[in-house]
Motif scaffolding. Structure first.
Motif, PDB file in Angstrom:
ATOM      1  N   CYS A  28     -13.050  24.982  -3.476  1.00 50.31           N
ATOM      2  CA  CYS A  28     -11.623  24.432  -3.644  1.00 50.31           C
ATOM      3  C   CYS A  28     -11.028  23.725  -2.063  1.00 50.31           C
ATOM      4  N   GLU A  29     -11.277  25.080  -0.541  1.00 53.51           N
ATOM      5  CA  GLU A  29     -10.691  25.205   0.303  1.00 53.51           C
ATOM      6  C   GLU A  29     -11.299  23.873   0.999  1.00 53.51           C
ATOM      7  N   MET A  30     -12.376  23.902   0.638  1.00 49.95           N
ATOM      8  CA  MET A  30     -13.708  23.178   1.342  1.00 49.95           C
ATOM      9  C   MET A  30     -13.874  21.601   0.945  1.00 49.95           C
ATOM     10  N   LEU A  31     -13.718  21.385  -0.298  1.00 54.12           N
ATOM     11  CA  LEU A  31     -12.964  20.385  -1.085  1.00 54.12           C
ATOM     12  C   LEU A  31     -11.988  19.857  -0.094  1.00 54.12           C
ATOM     13  N   ILE A  32     -11.315  20.416  -0.555  1.00 52.35           N
ATOM     14  CA  ILE A  32      -9.475  19.738   0.430  1.00 52.35           C
ATOM     15  C   ILE A  32     -10.121  19.289   1.595  1.00 52.35           C
ATOM     16  N   ASN A  33     -10.828  20.072   1.846  1.00 53.52           N
ATOM     17  CA  ASN A  33     -10.833  19.875   3.327  1.00 53.52           C
ATOM     18  C   ASN A  33     -11.331  18.766   3.526  1.00 53.52           C
ATOM     19  N   LEU A  34     -12.452  18.210   2.747  1.00 51.64           N
ATOM     20  CA  LEU A  34     -13.208  17.329   2.534  1.00 51.64           C
ATOM     21  C   LEU A  34     -12.763  15.463   2.311  1.00 51.64           C
ATOM     22  N   GLN A  35     -10.975  15.802   2.447  1.00 50.53           N
ATOM     23  CA  GLN A  35     -10.776  15.066   1.616  1.00 50.53           C
ATOM     24  C   GLN A  35     -10.459  15.095   0.608  1.00 50.53           C
ATOM     25  N   VAL A  36     -11.009  15.661  -0.777  1.00 49.04           N
ATOM     26  CA  VAL A  36     -10.828  15.471  -2.290  1.00 49.04           C
ATOM     27  C   VAL A  36      -8.968  15.498  -1.962  1.00 49.04           C
ATOM     28  N   THR A  37      -8.961  15.376  -3.362  1.00 53.75           N
ATOM     29  CA  THR A  37      -7.082  15.445  -3.603  1.00 53.75           C
ATOM     30  C   THR A  37      -7.043  15.509  -4.893  1.00 53.75           C
ATOM     31  N   CYS A  38      -7.509  15.516  -5.673  1.00 56.49           N
ATOM     32  CA  CYS A  38      -7.740  16.506  -7.476  1.00 56.49           C
ATOM     33  C   CYS A  38      -8.815  17.122  -7.431  1.00 56.49           C
ATOM     34  N   LEU A  39      -7.859  18.426  -8.082  1.00 49.65           N
ATOM     35  CA  LEU A  39      -8.688  19.651  -8.530  1.00 49.65           C
ATOM     36  C   LEU A  39      -8.942  19.871  -9.769  1.00 49.65           C
ATOM     37  N   GLU A  40     -10.211  19.845 -10.393  1.00 50.54           N
ATOM     38  CA  GLU A  40      -9.524  20.659 -12.199  1.00 50.54           C
ATOM     39  C   GLU A  40     -10.903  22.524 -12.398  1.00 50.54           C
ATOM     40  N   LEU A  41      -9.732  23.296 -12.023  1.00 50.52           N
ATOM     41  CA  LEU A  41     -10.038  24.622 -12.232  1.00 50.52           C
ATOM     42  C   LEU A  41     -10.024  25.183 -13.529  1.00 50.52           C
ATOM     43  N   THR A  42     -11.579  25.707 -13.788  1.00 46.88           N
ATOM     44  CA  THR A  42     -11.486  25.939 -15.033  1.00 46.88           C
ATOM     45  C   THR A  42     -11.506  27.666 -15.675  1.00 46.88           C
ATOM     46  N   PHE A  43     -11.311  27.728 -16.739  1.00 42.33           N
ATOM     47  CA  PHE A  43     -11.140  29.199 -17.025  1.00 42.33           C
ATOM     48  C   PHE A  43     -12.250  29.769 -16.979  1.00 42.33           C
ATOM     49  N   THR A  44     -13.286  29.689 -16.716  1.00 41.93           N
ATOM     50  CA  THR A  44     -14.492  30.150 -15.977  1.00 41.93           C
ATOM     51  C   THR A  44     -14.508  31.032 -15.366  1.00 41.93           C
ATOM     52  N   ILE A  45     -12.975  30.544 -14.410  1.00 36.68           N
ATOM     53  CA  ILE A  45     -12.949  31.502 -12.921  1.00 36.68           C
ATOM     54  C   ILE A  45     -12.037  32.765 -13.870  1.00 36.68           C
ATOM     55  N   PRO A  46     -12.544  33.780 -12.605  1.00 40.23           N
ATOM     56  CA  PRO A  46     -12.185  34.740 -13.012  1.00 40.23           C
ATOM     57  C   PRO A  46     -10.752  34.521 -12.214  1.00 40.23           C
ATOM     58  N   LYS A  47      -9.181  35.107 -13.002  1.00 37.56           N
ATOM     59  CA  LYS A  47      -7.888  34.878 -12.715  1.00 37.56           C
ATOM     60  C   LYS A  47      -7.553  33.562 -12.100  1.00 37.56           C
ATOM     61  N   VAL A  48      -7.907  31.913 -13.277  1.00 36.90           N
ATOM     62  CA  VAL A  48      -7.919  31.289 -12.563  1.00 36.90           C
ATOM     63  C   VAL A  48      -6.311  31.210 -12.424  1.00 36.90           C
ATOM     64  N   GLU A  49      -5.813  31.154 -13.057  1.00 34.19           N
ATOM     65  CA  GLU A  49      -3.930  31.176 -12.947  1.00 34.19           C
ATOM     66  C   GLU A  49      -3.883  31.340 -11.432  1.00 34.19           C
ATOM     67  N   LYS A  57       0.717  26.082  -3.739  1.00 32.25           N
ATOM     68  CA  LYS A  57       1.493  26.524  -3.047  1.00 32.25           C
ATOM     69  C   LYS A  57       0.832  26.181  -1.711  1.00 32.25           C
ATOM     70  N   LYS A  58      -0.419  26.621  -1.232  1.00 31.18           N
ATOM     71  CA  LYS A  58      -0.367  26.144  -0.296  1.00 31.18           C
ATOM     72  C   LYS A  58      -1.076  24.519   0.007  1.00 31.18           C
ATOM     73  N   TYR A  59      -1.332  23.449  -0.647  1.00 36.92           N
ATOM     74  CA  TYR A  59      -1.380  22.419  -0.751  1.00 36.92           C
ATOM     75  C   TYR A  59      -0.783  21.305  -1.437  1.00 36.92           C
ATOM     76  N   PRO A  60       0.348  21.726  -1.891  1.00 35.82           N
ATOM     77  CA  PRO A  60       1.924  20.717  -2.586  1.00 35.82           C
ATOM     78  C   PRO A  60       1.404  19.289  -2.424  1.00 35.82           C
ATOM     79  N   SER A  61       0.142  18.383  -2.237  1.00 39.24           N
ATOM     80  CA  SER A  61       0.351  16.690  -1.624  1.00 39.24           C
ATOM     81  C   SER A  61      -0.818  16.988  -2.950  1.00 39.24           C
TER      82      SER A  61
END
Length: 204
Positions: A28-49, A57-61
């Motif tokens: 996620c951090e890498m994609l944001i640094n590469l100017q990606v502005t829309c992420l979908e985080l799936t519930f396959t990630i532990p503690k995705v919430e 909080k860190k990237y409000p835009s």
């Protein structure tokens, strides 16, 4: 610009699907640094919430949503964490009702005309065709014959070999995942490779 308009402006949703929380966060951090502005985080990630809450909080835009939302409990967790949209592989009535009550954007999945009709009748504007490559990609043209004013997302099986075709056939939004971020268990982060893929996606 309201949230719905911002989502439509994105065109491409980058889907993060990993079984390691730390790896998912790095992607996620890498994609944001590469100017990606829309992420979908799936519930396959532990503690995705927790990850959704941290990134919001860190990237409000940056637009951060929850994916693979299958239950009302998951929908509630995502909403509490600050997810700006909820995406599901199927339509769930309980999630639909919850999102309407909370004013959340819900993007449910469908792969038949009946399933699309159910979503339309539930008053949702964006419909995810999933898996988009289960049939020929021009299936979207049949769906648009009946519901031409809805917004359609292609998800599942979309990569650089068919991305341009999907857009040309009438998909408004594209969800990309594994071919960008690697295998679900992949712990190797190749930023240069991903930058090249993102550049190609943007050109298409």
């Amino acid at each position: 610009m309201n949230l719905f308009a911002k989502i439509l402006e994105q065109k491409v949703f980058y889907v993060i699907r990993n079984q390691d929380y730390n790896v998912a966060q790095k992607f996620c951090e890498m994609l944001i640094n590469l100017q990606v502005t829309c992420l979908e985080l799936t519930f396959t990630i532990p503690k995705v919430e927790l990850l959704i809450k941290t990134l919001r909080k860190k990237y409000p835009s940056i637009l951060i949503g929850a994916g693979t939302v299958l239950t009302l409990t998951e929908a509630m967790q995502a909403a509490e964490a600050g997810a700006q949209f909820l995406v599901g592989p199927i339509f769930n009535r309980a999630i639909s009702d919850f999102c309407h009550r909370k004013g959340l954007i819900y993007i449910p999945g469908a792969m038949t005309l009946q399933e699309v009709t159910n979503i339309v009748n539930a008053d949702w504007e964006i419909i995810k065709i999933f898996p988009a490559t289960a049939f020929k990609l021009n299936f979207i043209q049949t769906i648009k014959t009946f519901f031409p004013n809805k917004i359609y997302m292609a998800s599942g099986g979309i990569d650089l070999t068919n991305l341009k075709e999907a857009k040309a056939l009438g998909y408004d939004l594209i969800a990309v995942g594994t071919f960008v971020t690697g295998n679900i268990n992949n712990k190797i982060i190749e930023q240069e490779k991903i930058q090249t893929i993102i550049n190609t996606i943007n050109l298409n």
